[in-house]
Scaffold this motif. Structure first.
Motif, mmCIF file in Angstrom:
data_model
loop_
_atom_site.group_PDB
_atom_site.id
_atom_site.type_symbol
_atom_site.label_atom_id
_atom_site.label_comp_id
_atom_site.label_asym_id
_atom_site.label_seq_id
_atom_site.Cartn_x
_atom_site.Cartn_y
_atom_site.Cartn_z
ATOM 1 N N ALA A 114 7.419 -0.104 -4.873
ATOM 2 C CA ALA A 114 6.044 -0.237 -5.366
ATOM 3 C C ALA A 114 5.952 0.220 -6.814
ATOM 4 O O ALA A 114 5.310 -0.437 -7.654
ATOM 5 N N ASN A 115 6.603 1.334 -7.132
ATOM 6 C CA ASN A 115 6.587 1.824 -8.512
ATOM 7 C C ASN A 115 7.312 0.875 -9.449
ATOM 8 O O ASN A 115 6.878 0.665 -10.589
ATOM 9 N N ALA A 116 8.422 0.303 -8.989
ATOM 10 C CA ALA A 116 9.166 -0.650 -9.827
ATOM 11 C C ALA A 116 8.318 -1.890 -10.102
ATOM 12 O O ALA A 116 8.288 -2.403 -11.231
ATOM 13 N N PHE A 117 7.608 -2.359 -9.083
ATOM 14 C CA PHE A 117 6.719 -3.507 -9.283
ATOM 15 C C PHE A 117 5.623 -3.160 -10.293
ATOM 16 O O PHE A 117 5.329 -3.945 -11.205
ATOM 17 N N ALA A 118 5.023 -1.969 -10.128
ATOM 18 C CA ALA A 118 3.938 -1.564 -11.026
ATOM 19 C C ALA A 118 4.430 -1.464 -12.464
ATOM 20 O O ALA A 118 3.745 -1.899 -13.395
ATOM 21 N N ARG A 119 5.613 -0.902 -12.667
ATOM 22 C CA ARG A 119 6.145 -0.797 -14.037
ATOM 23 C C ARG A 119 6.274 -2.186 -14.664
ATOM 24 O O ARG A 119 5.859 -2.403 -15.813
ATOM 25 N N ASP A 120 6.839 -3.138 -13.918
ATOM 26 C CA ASP A 120 7.018 -4.487 -14.460
ATOM 27 C C ASP A 120 5.666 -5.150 -14.719
ATOM 28 O O ASP A 120 5.496 -5.867 -15.719
ATOM 29 N N GLY A 163 -7.024 -4.819 -10.629
ATOM 30 C CA GLY A 163 -6.004 -5.748 -11.119
ATOM 31 C C GLY A 163 -4.645 -5.502 -10.498
ATOM 32 O O GLY A 163 -4.000 -6.435 -9.976
ATOM 33 N N LEU A 164 -4.167 -4.275 -10.520
ATOM 34 C CA LEU A 164 -2.864 -3.957 -9.939
ATOM 35 C C LEU A 164 -2.898 -4.123 -8.427
ATOM 36 O O LEU A 164 -1.958 -4.666 -7.830
ATOM 37 N N ARG A 165 -3.970 -3.687 -7.812
ATOM 38 C CA ARG A 165 -4.073 -3.775 -6.353
ATOM 39 C C ARG A 165 -3.941 -5.221 -5.879
ATOM 40 O O ARG A 165 -3.195 -5.508 -4.933
ATOM 41 N N GLU A 166 -4.634 -6.111 -6.541
ATOM 42 C CA GLU A 166 -4.595 -7.521 -6.122
ATOM 43 C C GLU A 166 -3.238 -8.149 -6.406
ATOM 44 O O GLU A 166 -2.727 -8.933 -5.603
ATOM 45 N N VAL A 170 -0.371 -9.694 -3.447
ATOM 46 C CA VAL A 170 0.283 -11.010 -3.454
ATOM 47 C C VAL A 170 1.764 -10.870 -3.120
ATOM 48 O O VAL A 170 2.380 -11.748 -2.511
ATOM 49 N N HIS A 171 2.368 -9.743 -3.503
ATOM 50 C CA HIS A 171 3.799 -9.508 -3.253
ATOM 51 C C HIS A 171 4.033 -8.671 -2.003
ATOM 52 O O HIS A 171 5.127 -8.128 -1.802
ATOM 53 N N GLY A 182 0.150 7.086 -5.555
ATOM 54 C CA GLY A 182 -0.875 7.466 -6.518
ATOM 55 C C GLY A 182 -1.298 6.375 -7.471
ATOM 56 O O GLY A 182 -2.004 6.655 -8.451
ATOM 57 N N LEU A 183 -0.917 5.129 -7.218
ATOM 58 C CA LEU A 183 -1.346 4.029 -8.087
ATOM 59 C C LEU A 183 -2.774 3.588 -7.762
ATOM 60 O O LEU A 183 -3.471 3.050 -8.623
ATOM 61 N N LEU A 184 -3.186 3.812 -6.533
ATOM 62 C CA LEU A 184 -4.578 3.604 -6.139
ATOM 63 C C LEU A 184 -5.189 4.953 -5.810
ATOM 64 O O LEU A 184 -4.479 5.914 -5.484
ATOM 65 N N THR A 185 -6.491 5.033 -5.875
ATOM 66 C CA THR A 185 -7.199 6.247 -5.491
ATOM 67 C C THR A 185 -8.521 5.853 -4.854
ATOM 68 O O THR A 185 -8.911 4.678 -4.863
ATOM 69 N N THR A 186 -9.199 6.835 -4.296
ATOM 70 C CA THR A 186 -10.530 6.618 -3.715
ATOM 71 C C THR A 186 -11.421 7.776 -4.144
ATOM 72 O O THR A 186 -10.954 8.765 -4.718
ATOM 73 N N SER A 187 -12.694 7.665 -3.850
ATOM 74 C CA SER A 187 -13.621 8.767 -4.101
ATOM 75 C C SER A 187 -14.696 8.716 -3.025
ATOM 76 O O SER A 187 -14.805 7.732 -2.286
ATOM 77 N N GLU A 188 -15.485 9.782 -2.952
ATOM 78 C CA GLU A 188 -16.552 9.795 -1.951
ATOM 79 C C GLU A 188 -17.578 8.713 -2.232
ATOM 80 O O GLU A 188 -18.183 8.167 -1.319
ATOM 81 N N ARG A 189 -17.760 8.377 -3.509
ATOM 82 C CA ARG A 189 -18.718 7.325 -3.858
ATOM 83 C C ARG A 189 -18.130 5.944 -3.661
ATOM 84 O O ARG A 189 -18.852 4.968 -3.516
ATOM 85 N N SER A 190 -16.771 5.861 -3.692
ATOM 86 C CA SER A 190 -16.117 4.556 -3.530
ATOM 87 C C SER A 190 -14.921 4.710 -2.600
ATOM 88 O O SER A 190 -13.790 4.874 -3.049
ATOM 89 N N PRO A 191 -15.165 4.669 -1.285
ATOM 90 C CA PRO A 191 -14.075 4.853 -0.329
ATOM 91 C C PRO A 191 -13.053 3.720 -0.364
ATOM 92 O O PRO A 191 -11.918 3.899 0.073
ATOM 93 N N GLU A 192 -13.441 2.542 -0.880
ATOM 94 C CA GLU A 192 -12.469 1.441 -1.001
ATOM 95 C C GLU A 192 -11.501 1.746 -2.145
ATOM 96 O O GLU A 192 -11.916 2.128 -3.237
ATOM 97 N N PRO A 193 -10.185 1.606 -1.913
ATOM 98 C CA PRO A 193 -9.205 1.949 -2.958
ATOM 99 C C PRO A 193 -9.399 1.131 -4.234
ATOM 100 O O PRO A 193 -9.766 -0.051 -4.188
ATOM 101 N N TYR A 194 -9.130 1.759 -5.368
ATOM 102 C CA TYR A 194 -9.199 1.081 -6.658
ATOM 103 C C TYR A 194 -8.082 1.621 -7.552
ATOM 104 O O TYR A 194 -7.497 2.676 -7.286
ATOM 105 N N ASP A 195 -7.781 0.902 -8.640
ATOM 106 C CA ASP A 195 -6.679 1.267 -9.536
ATOM 107 C C ASP A 195 -6.950 2.618 -10.201
ATOM 108 O O ASP A 195 -8.025 2.837 -10.769
#
Length: 502
Positions: A114-120, A163-166, A170-171, A182-195
């Protein structure tokens, strides 16, 4: 892994004289063997011998010995597999790794992939997308060319919440894995993961070449108001920032070659120094120097030059780092930069020659402490001398090398006018004081012990301070927990009780 038969073929074919001779130009024939001044210690007369008939080397001065693989590992800072590949490439053996037949798959493999994909993906956003234009302009303005950017695998996280999540979906890389690293995170205001990283220059953090364990992100100039300048991956199963140094994977050869390392504070300090022509540079990752960092450095060198910011916070970090390095047997020196400057700004304004001048003027850490105390007029009064001594003794005591400790004690005695015997007594008292390792009285009381019939553990909790205030904030407002985890780790806490609570 490399099959045993391939390792033995490389060993048999390798000419150890040729391998060693690449790094030791004064290697000369002496009878059937070869000798030179030892490349691993300061050698006045040749005491380093290479015996080609047996395929090994030996220094009769420092005791270093081994075969061609050992020599390359120690001289270049390579792991065994890398050393075999390096030697094989010089003797005509094509060394190929094969997959170890393990009945259980490495549980870290999905995280590393996952980290290798994110770096690329981040790299592609920097160089190939229109959104990366601002980031490219920023790097160009900072003097970072494409060659240096590629060396560090720099990238760009676009100003996009998913952007990264989507792209990862695909892969076939799921949210659970991206959250774990740690590439995605959440918060109490936004429980859905985001970059986690958005509109930032991205710095991949590697433990070995092509083994990305985490990321750092720097906000672009004119970014979101109030956003932290640097944002780091939280601690994960792959990443413990107290054990990783940024830039070590690319700097280790230069550190061996130069016989020393330059330690700076931030990602851009490293990249700017390399852009200016200094290759033996690395950084701590937003945390204080730890014993694990020091032991990692000791694999490559014992000479450490500290180039932290010139402000008061940088000065304090310098001396804390120096004590840690001394305790692990390294020899730290302090590079003093002009007021208001840091390595990045000096590299920008004065280039490699300017940085080199400051490095050439580096002082041993005790000499630098004495210099600062002199500038602040501590030695003009009895009270000042007493306070100066209190600030100097911890550094003297930290030195693991007994000879260096004695040298420091003599310097302090000479400057303060305190007898060397008195200083040695002070050091012994400090060593025997409760809380020092090795002293039976230093053992912490067991939390389960009770006083009388009470239920309060016998552990002293310090009064209000920044560590306690931070913990109170995290308890009262859980939305800050993620943010705190991005910026600090438990190793940053001085008080052990608060470290455990964190």
């Amino acid at each position: 892994m490399i099959p045993d038969q391939v390792v033995e073929e490389v060993r048999a074919r390798a000419d150890i004289v040729e391998v060693v001779g690449e790094f030791v130009p004064d290697l000369k024939k002496s009878g059937k063997d070869y000798k030179a001044k030892c490349p691993f210690h300061e050698d006045r007369t040749p005491s380093f011998y290479v015996v080609p008939a047996k395929g090994f080397y030996k220094c009769f001065g420092c005791g270093e010995s081994g075969d061609a693989f050992t020599f390359v590992m120690k001289k270049m800072g390579l792991e065994f597999v890398e050393a075999v590949k390096y030697v094989g490439s010089r003797c005509g053996v094509d060394v190929q790794e094969v997959r170890r037949q393990d009945p259980e798959q490495d549980p870290m493999r999905p995280l590393l992939e996952a980290n290798a994909f994110a770096r690329d993906w981040f790299t592609a956003q920097l160089w190939e997308s229109p959104a990366g234009a601002r980031a490219r302009t920023y790097l160009e303005r900072r003097g970072v060319n494409r060659e240096v950017a590629d060396r560090f695998g720099l990238g760009y996280a676009p100003d996009d919440w998913r952007g990264l999540r989507e792209a990862a979906a695909v892969h076939g890389i799921g949210d659970d894995v991206l959250l774990q690293v740690g590439l995605l995170t959440t918060s109490e205001r936004s429980p859905e993961p985001y970059d986690r990283f958005r509109d930032r220059i991205i710095f991949p953090i590697e433990t070995l070449p092509d083994r990305v364990v985490a990321f750092g992100g720097r906000v672009l100039d004119g970014g979101v108001k109030g956003a932290p300048k640097y944002l780091n991956s939280p601690e994960t199963p792959l990443y413990h920032k107290g054990e990783v140094l940024y830039g070590l994977s690319s700097a280790r050869h230069a550190i061996r070659r130069e016989g020393g390392v330059l330690v700076v504070e931030g990602y851009m300090d490293v990249v700017s120094a390399v852009s200016a022509g200094l290759d033996n540079v690395l950084a701590t990752l937003g945390t204080a120097m730890t014993p694990e960092h020091a032991r990692l450095l000791k694999r490559y060198t014992t000479q450490v030059f500290l180039l932290f910011d010139s402000d008061l916070a940088g000065q304090k970090a310098t001396f804390r780092a120096g004590d840690v390095l001394l305790s692990e047997g390294l020899h730290p020196s302090v590079v003093t930069l002009p007021p208001g400057e840091d390595p990045d700004s000096v590299a920008q304004s004065e280039g490699s020659d300017g940085l080199a001048r400051y490095i050439d003027q580096a002082l041993d850490i005790v000499d630098r402490k004495l210099q600062i105390l002199e500038e602040r007029d501590f030695f003009s009064s009895i009270d000042g001398v007493r306070r100066a001594l209190d600030g100097l003794l911890p550094t003297v005591r930290a030195a693991a090398d007994p000879a260096l400790r004695d040298i420091y004690a003599s310097k302090v005695a000479e400057r303060t006018g305190v007898r060397p015997e008195t200083i040695q007594d002070e050091l012994r008292k400090a060593e025997a004081a409760p809380g020092r390792s090795g002293d039976p009285s230093a053992r912490r009381p067991d939390p389960r012990q009770r006083e009388g019939r009470g239920t309060t553990p016998r552990i002293g909790i310090p009064a209000l301070g920044p560590e306690r205030q931070l913990l109170l904030l995290l308890v009262k407002d859980r939305s800050w927990i993620d943010r705190a985890g991005e910026l600090i780790g438990s190793v940053d806490f001085v008080e052990p009780t608060y470290r455990v609570i964190f």
